[in-house]
Scaffold this motif. Sequence first.
Motif, PDB file in Angstrom:
ATOM      1  N   LEU A   1      -4.719   1.210  -7.910  1.00 25.61           N
ATOM      2  CA  LEU A   1      -5.766   0.905  -8.752  1.00 25.61           C
ATOM      3  C   LEU A   1      -5.504  -0.539  -9.369  1.00 25.61           C
ATOM      4  O   LEU A   1      -6.476  -1.294  -9.446  1.00 25.61           O
ATOM      5  N   ALA A   2      -4.096  -0.916  -9.658  1.00 27.85           N
ATOM      6  CA  ALA A   2      -3.605  -1.953 -10.303  1.00 27.85           C
ATOM      7  C   ALA A   2      -4.015  -3.191  -9.125  1.00 27.85           C
ATOM      8  O   ALA A   2      -4.501  -4.268  -9.594  1.00 27.85           O
ATOM      9  N   LEU A   3      -3.726  -2.912  -7.885  1.00 25.40           N
ATOM     10  CA  LEU A   3      -4.001  -3.849  -6.672  1.00 25.40           C
ATOM     11  C   LEU A   3      -5.783  -3.999  -6.685  1.00 25.40           C
ATOM     12  O   LEU A   3      -6.146  -5.290  -6.661  1.00 25.40           O
ATOM     13  N   GLY A   4      -6.557  -3.061  -6.638  1.00 21.87           N
ATOM     14  CA  GLY A   4      -7.873  -3.263  -6.834  1.00 21.87           C
ATOM     15  C   GLY A   4      -8.430  -4.112  -7.966  1.00 21.87           C
ATOM     16  O   GLY A   4      -9.109  -4.885  -7.911  1.00 21.87           O
ATOM     17  N   THR A   5      -7.799  -3.798  -8.978  1.00 20.79           N
ATOM     18  CA  THR A   5      -8.069  -4.614 -10.477  1.00 20.79           C
ATOM     19  C   THR A   5      -7.811  -5.944 -10.326  1.00 20.79           C
ATOM     20  O   THR A   5      -8.677  -7.001 -10.656  1.00 20.79           O
ATOM     21  N   ALA A   6      -6.531  -6.253  -9.662  1.00 23.55           N
ATOM     22  CA  ALA A   6      -5.968  -7.605  -9.463  1.00 23.55           C
ATOM     23  C   ALA A   6      -6.869  -8.568  -8.569  1.00 23.55           C
ATOM     24  O   ALA A   6      -7.424  -9.684  -8.542  1.00 23.55           O
ATOM     25  N   LEU A   7      -7.632  -7.563  -7.289  1.00 24.82           N
ATOM     26  CA  LEU A   7      -8.306  -8.260  -6.365  1.00 24.82           C
ATOM     27  C   LEU A   7      -9.771  -8.249  -6.976  1.00 24.82           C
ATOM     28  O   LEU A   7     -10.543  -8.791  -6.198  1.00 24.82           O
TER      29      LEU A   7
END
Length: 166
Positions: free
Chosen positions: A113-119
């Motif tokens: 989820l954090a990765l998706g948000t960062a991307l």
Amino acid sequence: MSSVLLYVAIAALVLYRVVYQQVRGTLLSRRRLTVLPLVLTVVGAYLTLKALPGAPAGELGLLAADLLVLAGLGVLRSTTTTLTERDGTTFQKGSAVTIGLWVLTVAVRIGLLALGTALGVAGPLTSASVALSLGVTIAVQNATTYRRIQRRGLPLAAGRRTAVSR
């Protein structure tokens, strides 16, 4: 707000029905192995399908990665439980490694989820697929456990069994 309450309720159910009972020890039945993952997967698939229209390719890729990694963790968690015969069925007991893999499962979901948000690709689909992810990881874990039970020739009750600690 209602979706947050749904996720909290799902998390509480999973923590009790799966994690706590695995560590404490559980008499297994076909029902115990199938009902919870089936309900989570069906509810999760419904919510995921509702959020699917308009989801960007990056978010779809994130969902695919999430499901694959969590399915793999389901296999690993199953292999960390001991299976013995007790009271005419199979008794399953988790270990410290099982708990660690559950913590890793949650961390992976949060990390994706954090990765998706960062991307910039995390959107409604990412949050709507929580129940689906949990359903899939538990279903894979239980399918792996069922296969282990069959390979070892252990009995499996057809009806409902309760958790016990011995």
